[in-house]
Design an enzyme around this catalytic site. Structure first.
Site, PDB file in Angstrom:
ATOM      1  N   LYS A  79      14.470 -90.106  35.908  1.00 25.63           N
ATOM      2  CA  LYS A  79      14.465 -89.044  35.097  1.00 25.63           C
ATOM      3  C   LYS A  79      13.981 -87.793  35.685  1.00 25.63           C
ATOM      4  CE  LYS A  79      14.648 -87.322  30.813  1.00 25.63           C
ATOM      5  NZ  LYS A  79      15.606 -86.581  31.243  1.00 25.63           N
ATOM      6  N   LYS A 115      15.568 -85.981  40.865  1.00 22.02           N
ATOM      7  CA  LYS A 115      15.808 -84.607  40.604  1.00 22.02           C
ATOM      8  C   LYS A 115      17.140 -84.231  41.081  1.00 22.02           C
ATOM      9  CE  LYS A 115      13.231 -80.964  39.262  1.00 22.02           C
ATOM     10  NZ  LYS A 115      12.319 -80.845  38.095  1.00 22.02           N
TER      11      LYS A 115
HETATM   12  P1  NAD Z   1      13.526 -70.414  34.726  1.00 22.30           P
HETATM   13  O1  NAD Z   1      14.743 -70.415  35.517  1.00 22.30           O
HETATM   14  O2  NAD Z   1      13.661 -70.592  33.154  1.00 22.30           O
HETATM   15  O3  NAD Z   1      12.546 -69.329  34.862  1.00 22.30           O
HETATM   16  C1  NAD Z   1      11.972 -69.101  36.176  1.00 22.30           C
HETATM   17  C2  NAD Z   1      11.159 -67.677  35.940  1.00 22.30           C
HETATM   18  O4  NAD Z   1      10.698 -67.376  37.179  1.00 22.30           O
HETATM   19  C3  NAD Z   1      12.099 -66.433  35.490  1.00 22.30           C
HETATM   20  O5  NAD Z   1      11.360 -65.709  34.775  1.00 22.30           O
HETATM   21  C4  NAD Z   1      12.204 -65.624  37.053  1.00 22.30           C
HETATM   22  O6  NAD Z   1      12.415 -64.252  36.787  1.00 22.30           O
HETATM   23  C5  NAD Z   1      10.791 -65.879  37.513  1.00 22.30           C
HETATM   24  N1  NAD Z   1      11.039 -65.762  38.980  1.00 22.30           N
HETATM   25  C6  NAD Z   1      11.770 -66.070  39.811  1.00 22.30           C
HETATM   26  N2  NAD Z   1      11.448 -65.453  41.017  1.00 22.30           N
HETATM   27  C7  NAD Z   1      10.350 -64.979  40.979  1.00 22.30           C
HETATM   28  C8  NAD Z   1       9.364 -64.156  41.562  1.00 22.30           C
HETATM   29  N3  NAD Z   1       9.721 -64.036  42.983  1.00 22.30           N
HETATM   30  N4  NAD Z   1       8.173 -63.824  41.478  1.00 22.30           N
HETATM   31  C9  NAD Z   1       7.972 -63.888  39.903  1.00 22.30           C
HETATM   32  N5  NAD Z   1       8.683 -64.622  38.937  1.00 22.30           N
HETATM   33  C10 NAD Z   1       9.897 -65.150  39.613  1.00 22.30           C
HETATM   34  O7  NAD Z   1      12.757 -71.625  35.284  1.00 22.30           O
HETATM   35  P2  NAD Z   1      11.698 -72.678  34.567  1.00 22.30           P
HETATM   36  O8  NAD Z   1      12.430 -73.671  33.953  1.00 22.30           O
HETATM   37  O9  NAD Z   1      10.579 -71.907  33.718  1.00 22.30           O
HETATM   38  O10 NAD Z   1      10.947 -73.365  35.674  1.00 22.30           O
HETATM   39  C11 NAD Z   1       9.839 -72.731  36.421  1.00 22.30           C
HETATM   40  C12 NAD Z   1       9.059 -73.773  37.236  1.00 22.30           C
HETATM   41  O11 NAD Z   1       8.555 -74.786  36.054  1.00 22.30           O
HETATM   42  C13 NAD Z   1       9.804 -74.206  38.359  1.00 22.30           C
HETATM   43  O12 NAD Z   1       9.047 -74.794  39.173  1.00 22.30           O
HETATM   44  C14 NAD Z   1      10.350 -75.691  37.670  1.00 22.30           C
HETATM   45  O13 NAD Z   1      10.741 -76.717  38.252  1.00 22.30           O
HETATM   46  C15 NAD Z   1       9.109 -75.864  36.526  1.00 22.30           C
HETATM   47  N6  NAD Z   1       9.381 -76.752  35.476  1.00 22.30           N
HETATM   48  C16 NAD Z   1      10.053 -76.533  34.578  1.00 22.30           C
HETATM   49  C17 NAD Z   1      10.262 -77.525  33.567  1.00 22.30           C
HETATM   50  C18 NAD Z   1      11.158 -77.157  32.186  1.00 22.30           C
HETATM   51  O14 NAD Z   1      11.162 -77.915  31.365  1.00 22.30           O
HETATM   52  N7  NAD Z   1      12.159 -76.025  32.329  1.00 22.30           N
HETATM   53  C19 NAD Z   1       9.593 -78.739  33.316  1.00 22.30           C
HETATM   54  C20 NAD Z   1       8.768 -78.851  34.045  1.00 22.30           C
HETATM   55  C21 NAD Z   1       8.359 -78.028  35.308  1.00 22.30           C
END
Ligand code: NAD
Length: 425
Positions: A79, A115
Site C-alpha cells: 500500500k 510507493k
Molecule cells: P499536497 O501536494 O497536497 O500539498 C503540498 C503542500 O506543500 C502545498 O501547500 C505546497 O504549496 C507546499 N509546498 C511545496 N513546496 C513548498 C515549499 N518550498 N515551502 C513551503 N511549502 C511548500 O501534498 P500533501 O498530500 O499535503 O503531502 C505533503 C507531505 O505529506 C508529503 O511529504 C507527503 O508524502 C506527506 N503525506 C501525505 C499524505 C496524504 O494523505 N496526502 C499522507 C501521508 C503523508
C-alpha cells in the site's frame, strides 16, 4: 526487558533511502533485531521504472519517468501513495516505500509498503496532460496494481481526481469493476467519508496525545504549520478547532505569521477560491519560509517537504513538540540535536498514518460493498491512532529512546514476527 541504547545515528549525507537505513539500523541495534531480518528490510522486494511517452498540448512528445517500488508484502498487499513532483527519483520512491511498510505495521494494518511517483511538475501541466500521464502510468503498472496485490493512493501532487483516473484506467484494462484497487477516490466512486482530511486528523490526534503526555493544555498552545495542501490545510484546521492558536502557515508561494493566531477558516476559503495557493491572503504578515520552522511557537508541524529540519535548523527550533506531517522532514543528523534539546518528535511513520488508516477503511468498505458514516470512520480512526500512539510511546519508554526509534521498534517487532512466521526459501 529493557535494553539500554548505545548507538549513535550515523551521519548521512546521502539519499533519502540512506536516511531510512540510518534509522532502521539504529532501531535494529537497540531492539536486538537479527541481521537476517534486518537485511530483508534493507532490501525492497521489487522496483519498477516505466517510461511514459505523452503527447503534450503543444503537439510535442514528452517522455516522463515513473516509478513504483514495493518494499514489503510480508504483512499483506502493498500500500502506498503516488507522488507527482520534479524531484521524484528512484531513491526517493524506495525510501517512501520502506516508510510505508513501517507505517502500516505501526498502524496495525494488514498491509505491506509501496510507493510510486512520476517526475513531473503537475502545476505547470494542463488537466488533459495530467489525465493522459496518469492513465499511461496506470496501464504501464496494470499488472502490478491489484485489490489484493498493490493498492495506490494520493500523495504530494495528486488527489482524488487522479485516483478516479487510475480506477477507470485499471478497470478498462481488466474489463471489470475493482473499486478497492485504489484508495483516496471521490466519495461517489467508492471513496470513504473522512479520507480527505484523515492525515490531518491523525496529526490532530497525535498532537492531543503528545500534549497529554507532556501535561500541556491545548487551549494555551501555539503552532506553526508548513504546507497548506492536503495534509497541512486539514492539520491547521483541526488543530485550530481544538483551541490551538495557529500563528504561522505557509506554502510554496508565501509564509505568513500572525501573533494573535491566523483565521484558519478564512485561509481555507481563500485557497479554495485561489487555485489552492495562499499568495495574496492577508491574514498575517509575510515572513521567510525558514522563519516558520524556527518561530516562537509550542508546536511545529512540517507538512510539506522532506529534509527541511537540518542540523542547523534543529539548533534554532523553539517549539517543544514536532509533529511530522510530511514524510522525512527531519534529516537523521538533526535527530540527536532535537533529542538533546528535549524536543518531543512524533515521527512521520506515526504522525501521518491517519491517511493510510482511512485508506484501509476505504478498502474494507469497497470489499464489503457497505459504506460507513463520517462519524463511524472518524471514531475508528481516532481509536486506531490513539492505540498506535500508545504502542510507540510504550516502546519509547521500554527502550529508553526517542519516539522515532520507539516507532521503528514497534514496526520491527511486527515485521520480524511476519518474516519469521512465514519462513524462508
Ligand atoms: P499536497 O501536494 O497536497 O500539498 C503540498 C503542500 O506543500 C502545498 O501547500 C505546497 O504549496 C507546499 N509546498 C511545496 N513546496 C513548498 C515549499 N518550498 N515551502 C513551503 N511549502 C511548500 O501534498 P500533501 O498530500 O499535503 O503531502 C505533503 C507531505 O505529506 C508529503 O511529504 C507527503 O508524502 C506527506 N503525506 C501525505 C499524505 C496524504 O494523505 N496526502 C499522507 C501521508 C503523508
Amino acid at each position: 526487558m529493557t535494553r539500554k541504547p548505545k548507538v549513535e545515528v550515523k551521519a548521512t549525507e546521502g539519499s533519502m533511502f540512506d536516511a531510512v537505513l540510518a534509522r532502521l539500523d539504529k532501531a535494529a541495534e537497540i531492539y536486538g533485531l537479527s541481521e537476517d531480518v534486518k537485511n530483508v528490510l534493507r532490501s525492497p522486494q521489487k522496483a519498477i521504472k516505466v517510461s511514459l511517452p505523452i503527447m503534450m498540448d503543444d503537439g510535442k512528445m514528452h517522455i516522463f519517468e515513473g516509478y513504483r517500488t514495493i518494499h514489503s508484502t510480508v504483512l499483506g498487499p502493498s500500500k502506498g501513495g503516488i507522488r507527482y513532483a520534479m524531484d521524484v527519483n528512484e531513491e526517493e520512491v524506495k525510501a517512501l516505500s520502506a516508510w510505508m511498510s513501517f507505517k502500516c505495521a505501526i498502524a496495525n494494518l494488514p498491509y505491506g509498503g509501496a510507493k510510486g511517483g512520476i517526475t513531473c511538475d503537475p502545476r505547470s501541466m494542463s488537466v488533459g496532460e495530467l489525465e493522459r500521464l496518469t492513465r499511461a502510468y496506470t496501464v504501464a503498472l496494470s499488472d502490478v496494481f491489484g485489490v489484493d496485490h498493490d493498492i495506490p493512493a494520493p500523495d504530494m501532487g495528486t488527489s482524488s481526481r487522479e485516483m478516479a483516473w487510475i480506477l477507470d484506467a485499471y478497470n478498462k484494462v481488466h474489463r471489470s469493476d475493482f473499486p478497492g484497487v485504489v484508495t483516496g477516490k471521490p466519495v461517489g466512486l467508492g471513496g470513504s467519508m473522512g479520507r480527505e482530511s484523515a492525515t490531518g486528523r491523525g496529526i490532530m490526534i497525535c498532537t492531543l496525545a503528545a500534549l497529554k503526555k507532556m501535561k500541556l493544555d491545548p487551549k494555551k498552545i501555539t503552532a506553526a504549520v508548513q504546507g497548506f495542501g492536503n495534509v497541512g490545510l486539514h492539520a491547521a484546521r483541526l488543530l485550530h478547532d481544538q483551541g490551538i492558536k495557529v500563528c504561522a502557515i505557509g506554502d510554496h508561494t508565501v509564509t505568513l505569521w500572525n501573533e494573535k493566531g491566523i483565521d484558519i477558516a478564512k485561509a481555507v476559503k481563500y485557497v479554495k477560491e485561489n487555485k489552492g495557493i495562499l499568495k495574496g491572503f492577508t491574514g498575517g504578515k509575510e515572513i521567510k519560509n525558514e522563519e516558520l520552522l524556527t518561530a516562537a511557537v509550542d508546536i511545529l508541524v512540517p507538512a510539506a517537504l522532506q529534509n527541511v529540519i537540518t542540523k542547523e535548523i534543529a539548533n534554532k527550533i523553539k517549539a517543544k513538540l514536532i509533529i511530522e506531517g510530511a514524510n522525512g522532514p527531519t534529516v537523521p543528523e538533526a535527530d540527536e540535536v532535537l533529542k538533546e534539546k528535549g524536543i518531543v518528535v512524533v515521527p512521520d511513520v506515526l504522525a501521518n498514518s491517519g491517511g493510510v488508516t482511512v485508506s484501509y477503511f476505504e478498502w474494507v468498505q469497497n470489499k464489503y460493498g457497505n459504506y460507513w458514516t463520517e462519524e463511524e470512520v472518524n471514531a475508528k480512526h481516532d481509536l486506531s491512532m490513539n492505540t498506535a500512539f500508545e504502542n510507540v510511546w510504550n516502546n519509547k519508554l521500554e527502550y529508553k529512546t526517542t519516539m522515532r526509534i520507539g516507532a521503528y521498534i514497534t514496526a520491527l517487532k511486527k515485521l520480524e514476527m511476519g518474516i519469521n512466521a512465514k519462513g524462508h526459501y
